[in-house]
Scaffold this active site. Structure first.
Site, PDB file in Angstrom:
ATOM      1  N   GLN A 124       0.832  -1.204   0.000  1.00 39.13           N
ATOM      2  CA  GLN A 124       0.000   0.000   0.000  1.00 39.13           C
ATOM      3  C   GLN A 124       0.868   1.255   0.000  1.00 39.13           C
ATOM      4  O   GLN A 124       1.624   1.483   0.937  1.00 39.13           O
ATOM      5  CB  GLN A 124      -0.861  -0.038   1.267  1.00 39.13           C
ATOM      6  CG  GLN A 124      -1.768   1.142   1.483  1.00 39.13           C
ATOM      7  CD  GLN A 124      -2.415   1.111   2.871  1.00 39.13           C
ATOM      8  OE1 GLN A 124      -1.745   0.840   3.862  1.00 39.13           O
ATOM      9  NE2 GLN A 124      -3.702   1.382   2.949  1.00 39.13           N
ATOM     10  N   GLY A 125       0.738   2.078  -1.046  1.00 41.75           N
ATOM     11  CA  GLY A 125       1.490   3.333  -1.114  1.00 41.75           C
ATOM     12  C   GLY A 125       0.601   4.493  -0.719  1.00 41.75           C
ATOM     13  O   GLY A 125      -0.029   5.119  -1.580  1.00 41.75           O
ATOM     14  N   SER A 127       0.927   6.629   2.984  1.00 49.44           N
ATOM     15  CA  SER A 127       1.606   7.661   3.782  1.00 49.44           C
ATOM     16  C   SER A 127       2.851   8.196   3.090  1.00 49.44           C
ATOM     17  O   SER A 127       3.504   7.490   2.326  1.00 49.44           O
ATOM     18  CB  SER A 127       2.026   7.080   5.134  1.00 49.44           C
ATOM     19  OG  SER A 127       0.913   6.699   5.886  1.00 49.44           O
ATOM     20  N   GLU A 243     -11.823  -1.411   5.571  1.00 51.09           N
ATOM     21  CA  GLU A 243     -10.681  -1.943   6.329  1.00 51.09           C
ATOM     22  C   GLU A 243     -10.982  -1.974   7.816  1.00 51.09           C
ATOM     23  O   GLU A 243     -10.642  -2.904   8.515  1.00 51.09           O
ATOM     24  CB  GLU A 243      -9.458  -1.060   6.052  1.00 51.09           C
ATOM     25  CG  GLU A 243      -8.194  -1.419   6.830  1.00 51.09           C
ATOM     26  CD  GLU A 243      -7.103  -0.358   6.686  1.00 51.09           C
ATOM     27  OE1 GLU A 243      -7.245   0.544   5.837  1.00 51.09           O
ATOM     28  OE2 GLU A 243      -6.121  -0.427   7.432  1.00 51.09           O
ATOM     29  N   GLU A 383      -5.747   9.213  17.809  1.00 48.07           N
ATOM     30  CA  GLU A 383      -6.169  10.621  17.831  1.00 48.07           C
ATOM     31  C   GLU A 383      -7.096  10.916  16.655  1.00 48.07           C
ATOM     32  O   GLU A 383      -8.131  11.578  16.792  1.00 48.07           O
ATOM     33  CB  GLU A 383      -4.933  11.537  17.790  1.00 48.07           C
ATOM     34  CG  GLU A 383      -4.093  11.533  19.072  1.00 48.07           C
ATOM     35  CD  GLU A 383      -3.188  10.305  19.206  1.00 48.07           C
ATOM     36  OE1 GLU A 383      -3.020   9.576  18.200  1.00 48.07           O
ATOM     37  OE2 GLU A 383      -2.658  10.075  20.316  1.00 48.07           O
TER      38      GLU A 383
END
Lengths: 396, 377
Positions: A124-125, A127, A243, A383
């Site tokens: 997964q690309g 962040s 997800e 958060e």
């Protein structure tokens, strides 16, 4: 746990499959290791595929099993308790659903089979160094040039990209639009594409599973685009919602709690009584067990709701948030149970070989604990989850 | 009592801090973590010349004759800089035991060498099956044909592979000990331990060892009549040292986290502008402050020899354990992804704080002991 005869028959069927197909050595390896080699994961996926169980949560028309939420839950539970390898999530629970929902027929034909068989491994690309919680601010740029997209930029925390075959990647295709409206979803074949540099990142557990990926004038064909250009953020949101239903991790936490009890039965106080029989320690275990029951109840309820209503608001975030905190508490208590044997941590230079010091049940406990300090950071930090929930709860 | 350091203590702190700044940059730390014995001994010699190795050795034996507060100064810096130096094993445990439990002869044989930086000690006390209980050891000392011999296995001996002499805590099963059979401190020389030391790296990258003492010859036993009383004093000193080390690490964690929050931006704002994160950081500072104050108070009680010194030491260790869990964990959490890397110091502080809490018993254990003390009071 809702049980009736049908469920018990199904549970027996799953157990029989596991007994026949899960090598005890593999189960033992999985129990003691946080990170698994590609081949191990792929072999397991193949075994599931051969049984027709490759994708329990997919629609039947795409290779799903057609199971009820209860059956899916039982399946996950039994696999987890048997210490079966976890399936690679990137293909099955992430890009797969996006592909069959938004992809072209060509893309479905091209990519879905490889996900089901496990023969093609995804990463997964998402962040970037400058875009973590604020993912929409991502800046890896993809420009249309003739018959290609030319990609420049960098992705970070890309798990297993160093041995993945394919990457689904969020890129900026329109820098002039509002951030969420200028993002596209690209499918990149890491095996065939030049200009990509994958740089290992060693994590706090001394393992290598994370990477930084650099794109320098990387050309991919235009048909790498999934869905419509600049609609990538919508697909990403869809994926994130999907997800999170999966990530309360309740079965895994329960399995680890059982392993914790095993440790506590063997560990001694004063060379005599077992740690588990110590009232003080026993209370802590019981407390976690109760928290886990509440999480399990919420998970079952959400799963049922997902089938009926389809749309979930805060539930996925609640499950992710609570699930990750409980998981960390179980790991922490497991380390506590080891006493001084939580300290030895030997890693060979190649980071795959370890020496176990102390009792064999100590193996892998601290590694798991250290790696899962990330559970409250990945997939949207705690958060971020509280912000998501807040936005739904507070009306003004 | 003196809450702040006096002038001599400030000077001591400055000189060690200056040494640390020169020897413990983050790049240096990486090199030190690959235990190179020659480099280690060289650093220890430098610390000997600063007076650190003999800080708590009386002046008659070549030391500075200083006490618990000075040990805490060393401990705090050791925690802040994540030092590998064997302060805890040699200076705190080793010197304290030898000073309190030895005859004049024994002191003269060992202490000057420690002060000169030529002798490293380790204390083997922990056993598998005994968790954190210091006194309930299974390792035994017996006499066979005039030879003093040990039976038993010790674990988690910090700096065990580097020690010239190892002090082993055992139950005295010699005929002469009679029915009393109390605890005894046994001295074992390094060369008696060929093939018996399984050394390993810990989570915090320091070295420790499991040692098999079955059939090992004891060179000498320390003279003390009441080893249990000495052990209690040494334990109190050690708990208070460890609390200070935790404070040092927590100070570094808070400093690094504050810096990160004030630098990193997401959603167009510095992280330090978000109230949830500001409050979290404040909580970290409060935990650290509570731990620091109690550690200083406990040190004072030890210095004065007051009756509540054991309770205070236990409370200080309990507090440091609990604070450290929170501060260490939030240090990583507030750093986000980079907090999970091996590259940054923050993760190593988390692991050092974990090791610190476990040593001599975690927070839960200390709370249990405190309760037991309260019940007997």
């Amino acid at each position: 746990m809702v049980t009736n005869t049908e469920h018990e028959t199904f549970r027996a069927e799953v157990r029989a499959f596991l007994k026949e197909n899960l090598d005890p050595e593999v189960a033992d390896f999985v129990r003691r290791h946080t990170h698994h080699p590609k081949e191990l994961t792929q072999r397991w996926q193949k075994a599931l595929y051969n049984r027709g169980w490759a994708a329990p949560s997919w629609p039947k028309e795409y290779g799903g099993t057609g199971w009820t939420p209860a059956q899916r839950y039982i399946f996950e539970e039994e696999c987890t308790f048997a210490c079966a390898p976890s399936v690679s999530p990137f293909g099955l629970t992430m890009i797969g659903p996006v592909l069959y929902t938004f992809g072209s027929q060509e893309q479905k034909d091209r990519y879905l089979p490889g996900i089901l068989t496990g023969e093609e491994y995804w990463c997964q690309g998402y962040s970037e160094p400058g875009s973590g919680s604020d993912l929409a601010s991502l800046s890896t740029r993809a420009e249309r040039q003739d018959d290609s997209y030319v990609i420049n930029g960098s992705k970070i925390w890309t798990t297993e990209s160093h041995f993945a075959d394919l990457m689904f990647c969020l890129v900026r295709t329109d820098p002039t639009a509002k951030p969420q409206s200028g993002i596209s979803f690209l499918l990149i074949d890491l095996r065939k594409t030049s200009g990509i540099t994958i740089s290992p990142i060693v994590s706090i557990d001394k393992a290598h599973s994370l990477n930084q990926v650099f794109f320098e004038d990387v050309r991919v064909p235009l048909d790498a685009l999934l869905g419509e250009e600049n609609k990538g953020w919508d697909y990403a949101k869809f994926l994130l919602g999907h997800e999170r239903v999966m990530t309360s991790g309740v079965s895994r936490s329960r399995q680890k709690l059982n392993e914790l009890k095993d440790i506590a039965k063997s560990e001694r106080l004063e060379h005599s009584t077992s740690l588990l029989s110590d009232p003080q320690f026993g209370r802590k275990v019981a407390d976690l067990e109760i928290q886990l029951m509440a999480l399990e109840a919420m998970s079952e309820r959400v799963l049922a709701r997902a089938e009926d209503a389809g749309r979930l608001d805060i539930e996925p975030s609640i499950l992710k948030l609570r699930g990750s905190e409980i998981m960390q508490a179980v790991h922490e208590l497991s380390c506590d149970a080891l006493g001084y044997y939580a300290l030895p941590y030997e890693y060979g230079a190649d980071r795959t070989e370890r020496t176990t010091i102390g009792p064999s049940y100590a193996e892998g406990v601290v590694e798991d604990h250290l790696y899962r300090r990330a559970a409250t950071i990945w997939g949207g930090s705690s958060e971020t989850q509280r912000n998501i929930i807040s936005k739904q709860l507070f009306r003004k | 009592m003196d809450w702040e350091l006096n002038e001599e203590q400030r000077m001591l702190r400055s000189s060690i801090e200056a040494w640390a700044d020169n020897n413990y940059s983050w790049t240096d730390w990486r090199q030190h973590s690959v235990a190179n014995e020659t480099a280690r001994r060289a650093r220890w010699q430098e610390l000997a010349s600063l007076g650190v190795t003999g800080i708590n050795i009386d002046e008659d034996h070549g030391g500075l004759g200083l006490g618990i507060r000075e040990l805490q100064i060393i401990g705090e810096l050791s925690g802040s800089y994540l030092m590998f130096e064997p302060f805890f094993s040699t200076v705190v445990l080793g010197t304290s035991i030898v000073s309190l439990a030895s005859s004049e002869e024994q002191k003269a044989a060992i202490l000057p060498a420690i002060a000169e930086g030529n002798c490293l000690l380790a204390f083997a006390f922990a056993e598998h099956g005994n968790r954190y209980d210091l006194t309930n050891v299974a390792t035994q000392l017996e006499e066979h044909a005039g030879q003093l011999v040990l039976t038993g296995k010790k674990i988690a001996v910090l700096d065990g592979q580097f020690a010239d002499k190892i002090i082993v805590l055992a139950v005295d099963k010699r005929q002469s000990a009679g029915a009393a059979g109390g605890l005894v401190f046994c001295l074992v020389n390094r060369d008696s331990l060929e093939g018996r030391i399984t050394s390993y790296r810990q989570i915090d990258s320091r070295m420790a060892a499991d040692i098999d003492f079955d059939g090992v010859a004891v060179a000498d036993t320390l003279a003390a009549e009441d080893a249990s009383a000495v052990l209690a004093e040494v334990e109190a000193i050690s708990l208070v040292y460890l609390a200070a080390e935790a404070v040092g690490s927590m100070k570094a964690v808070c400093e690094q986290t504050l810096d990160y929050l004030e630098t990193r931006q997401q959603f167009g704002n510095k992280l330090s502008t978000y109230q949830a994160l500001r409050h979290r950081f404040v909580d970290m500072e409060i935990e650290k402050s509570a731990c620091e104050a109690l550690a200083i108070k406990a040190a004072e009680a030890i210095k004065q020899g007051s009756q509540d010194r054991f309770a205070l030491a236990i409370a200080a260790k309990a507090t440091s354990g609990r604070s450290a869990r929170f501060v260490g964990a939030q240090g990583i959490q507030l750093h986000g992804g980079v907090g999970m890397t091996d590259e940054l110091a923050i993760g190593h502080h988390y692991k050092r704080l974990m090791a610190n809490e476990i040593t001599l018993g975690n927070a839960d254990y200390q709370i249990g002991r405190f309760r037991a003390l309260s019940l007997t009071a």
